[in-house]
Scaffold this active site. Structure first.
Site, PDB file in Angstrom:
ATOM      1  N   ARG A 178       0.843  -1.193   0.000  1.00  0.00           N
ATOM      2  CA  ARG A 178       0.000   0.000   0.000  1.00  0.00           C
ATOM      3  C   ARG A 178       0.880   1.245   0.000  1.00  0.00           C
ATOM      4  O   ARG A 178       2.111   1.148   0.095  1.00  0.00           O
ATOM      5  CB  ARG A 178      -0.942   0.005   1.203  1.00  0.00           C
ATOM      6  CG  ARG A 178      -0.273  -0.083   2.561  1.00  0.00           C
ATOM      7  CD  ARG A 178      -1.314  -0.367   3.636  1.00  0.00           C
ATOM      8  NE  ARG A 178      -0.709  -0.483   4.967  1.00  0.00           N
ATOM      9  CZ  ARG A 178      -1.353  -0.933   6.043  1.00  0.00           C
ATOM     10  NH1 ARG A 178      -2.610  -1.332   5.935  1.00  0.00           N
ATOM     11  NH2 ARG A 178      -0.750  -0.995   7.213  1.00  0.00           N
ATOM     12  N   TRP A 191      12.700   3.960 -10.946  1.00  0.00           N
ATOM     13  CA  TRP A 191      12.013   3.728 -12.224  1.00  0.00           C
ATOM     14  C   TRP A 191      12.808   4.292 -13.398  1.00  0.00           C
ATOM     15  O   TRP A 191      12.808   3.713 -14.481  1.00  0.00           O
ATOM     16  CB  TRP A 191      10.608   4.322 -12.187  1.00  0.00           C
ATOM     17  CG  TRP A 191       9.684   3.495 -11.361  1.00  0.00           C
ATOM     18  CD1 TRP A 191       9.153   3.792 -10.142  1.00  0.00           C
ATOM     19  CD2 TRP A 191       9.199   2.177 -11.689  1.00  0.00           C
ATOM     20  NE1 TRP A 191       8.377   2.756  -9.695  1.00  0.00           N
ATOM     21  CE2 TRP A 191       8.387   1.760 -10.617  1.00  0.00           C
ATOM     22  CE3 TRP A 191       9.387   1.325 -12.777  1.00  0.00           C
ATOM     23  CZ2 TRP A 191       7.753   0.515 -10.614  1.00  0.00           C
ATOM     24  CZ3 TRP A 191       8.760   0.084 -12.769  1.00  0.00           C
ATOM     25  CH2 TRP A 191       7.954  -0.308 -11.698  1.00  0.00           C
ATOM     26  N   CYS A 375      12.592   2.178   0.560  1.00  0.00           N
ATOM     27  CA  CYS A 375      11.442   1.806   1.384  1.00  0.00           C
ATOM     28  C   CYS A 375      11.387   0.284   1.476  1.00  0.00           C
ATOM     29  O   CYS A 375      11.268  -0.398   0.462  1.00  0.00           O
ATOM     30  CB  CYS A 375      10.154   2.358   0.769  1.00  0.00           C
ATOM     31  SG  CYS A 375       8.631   1.625   1.407  1.00  0.00           S
ATOM     32  N   CYS A 378       8.209  -1.342   0.075  1.00  0.00           N
ATOM     33  CA  CYS A 378       8.226  -1.250  -1.389  1.00  0.00           C
ATOM     34  C   CYS A 378       9.248  -2.235  -1.967  1.00  0.00           C
ATOM     35  O   CYS A 378       9.009  -2.848  -3.012  1.00  0.00           O
ATOM     36  CB  CYS A 378       8.573   0.163  -1.838  1.00  0.00           C
ATOM     37  SG  CYS A 378       7.512   1.447  -1.129  1.00  0.00           S
TER      38      CYS A 378
END
Length: 451
Positions: A178, A191, A375, A378
């Site tokens: 989340r 990314w 994170c 993540c």
């Protein structure tokens, strides 16, 4: 009076148009037939939401699939200025020793109950020293390295060493994916590294720092490189869908409220806010779904073998879970419009082999980038989903070995999956399946949006 009625009608018309257009701007192109496929979005929506999603969620709640062993402390292999996220929602709570079923801890291999027993017997009967006592330590080490190389050569991703003391079991149900607050340049760098350094794309495409911006086209690429780009884009879109669907909406002393953040979803997928790219990303999400669904259909013979068990040491539950697993895979196989992977790496054999190796090495690099995510939550879900997709690709391009399995003895099969690969494969597909289900929710929310 007439003027008041006319004004009311105008305002009502504006509201309906605005609300309807909010949904249209995100989903205007998310319909009809997908590129490079014989399938359409509507068929996937119906099949996933009615047939796949309920069975898959039940399976993923079982002990075999909810406990995932992972090393979240691997160093980043690509840059040194690497810090850890200090946000409280980035934290991952590992399992204590007593929380993990004994059957999962009994063997590091855990391919199956029978396989674990076979491995123990083989280790007793075929120790290198028993074969040739004159082998040096260096030779034994070299042979072990060769075996490790053979195991890794078919993989499209890097797997964690489950025997490492740094690897820990994590309960995925207690550490859900989340929104954690992890965003900005640190997240964009991940990314950017994936898209700029590792993802096949036309050299003319200049992706700016913020990957939410435009210019993510895939025109001008061969079908294999186009497929690769769409898989990465689809994975990115799926993750963004999860984060938008499980967003921290409110927090106080008494509770935390997680739910759908429509504005966040629009920022990532609205056609106008993304300069036309948002709907394309959602279409790539559906493409990713087809690839992973096809892998589940292809792997059925592997799990149908009597020797395979979802072994946790709880026999009754294990048998029920295998039955549920096979039901799910038969449903996946029944899908009428599967992706045809034979179109990939066809043509000139030498060129196809070179392209396949490039494809494999590029995806392995992407899986390594997950160790750079600051994170931890993540990182956990990024590693799991890239490993799951890598396992799906391994399955799709091991068709001959899998089809030959029913005619082979149980000892030393030519195709094998570790428990880490199995858990990541199904949980990764669970994430994609959830994304498709959530898109229906966002369609409804945007259609009813009051602006």
């Amino acid at each position: 009076m007439k003027s008041f009625i006319l004004l009311a009608l105008v305002l009502t018309s504006v509201h309906v148009t605005t609300a309807g257009s909010a949904a249209h701007r995100c989903f205007c192109q998310v319909t009809g037939t997908l590129d490079d496929c014989a399938c359409d979005v509507e068929t996937i929506d119906s099949f996933n939401n009615k047939e796949i999603f309920p069975k898959l969620q039940k399976l993923l709640s079982s002990d075999y699939f909810r406990f995932y062993k992972v090393n979240l402390n691997n160093p980043c292999p690509f840059w040194t200025d690497h810090s850890q996220c200090g946000l409280k929602y980035c934290a991952v709570k590992p399992c204590t020793e007593g929380e993990v079923p004994e059957g999962l801890k009994s063997s590091s291999y855990k391919y199956s109950e029978a396989a674990s027993q076979d491995i123990e017997e083989c280790e007793k009967a075929e120790k290198l020293g028993a074969v040739d006592g004159s082998l040096s330590d260096e030779t034994r080490q070299a042979l072990q390295e060769w075996k490790k190389h053979d195991d890794e050569s078919d993989r499209f991703c890097m797997l964690d060493d489950e025997d490492s003391p740094k690897s820990q079991y994590v309960d995925l149900l207690l550490n859900p994916e989340r929104f954690t607050g992890y965003k900005g340049p640190e997240a964009w760098r991940i990314w950017n590294s994936i898209y700029e350094e590792n993802c096949f794309k036309p050299y003319s495409v200049k992706r700016p720092l913020n990957p939410l911006a435009s210019n993510s086209g895939d025109d001008g690429l061969c079908v294999e490189k186009r497929a690769f780009f769409r898989l990465v884009s689809g994975l990115h879109a799926s993750i963004n869908t999860h984060l938008s669907a499980r967003y921290l909406l409110d927090e106080n002393w008494f509770e935390m409220k997680w739910g759908h953040n429509v504005s966040e979803f629009q920022q990532r997928f609205d056609e106008e806010l993304t300069e036309g790219e948002g709907p394309k990303r959602l279409r790539n999400l559906y493409f990713l779904y087809l690839i992973e669904l096809r892998a589940l259909a292809k792997i059925l013979p592997y799990f149908e073998r009597p020797a395979f068990h979802l072994y946790t040491g709880q026999r009754t539950q294990d048998n029920e879970n295998k039955k549920l697993l096979l039901e799910l895979l038969h449903v996946a196989k029944s899908f009428p419009l599967h992706f045809d992977e034979t179109a990939l790496f066809a043509g000139n054999k030498k060129e196809a082999m070179k392209l396949k190796e490039d494809f494999k090495m590029t995806f392995k690099n992407i899986s390594r980038i997950m160790d750079c995510v600051e994170c931890f939550k993540c990182r956990l879900w990024g590693k799991l989903q890239t490993q799951g997709l890598g396992t799906a690709l391994k399955i799709l391009f091991s068709e001959r070995q899998i089809e030959a399995m029913p005619n082979m003895s149980n000892t030393n099969p030519s195709f094998q999956l570790s428990r880490q690969e199995i858990v990541s494969l199904f949980n990764a597909f669970g994430r994609i399946s959830t994304s498709v289900r959530e898109l229906e929710n966002f369609r409804s929310l945007l259609s009813n949006l009051k602006q």
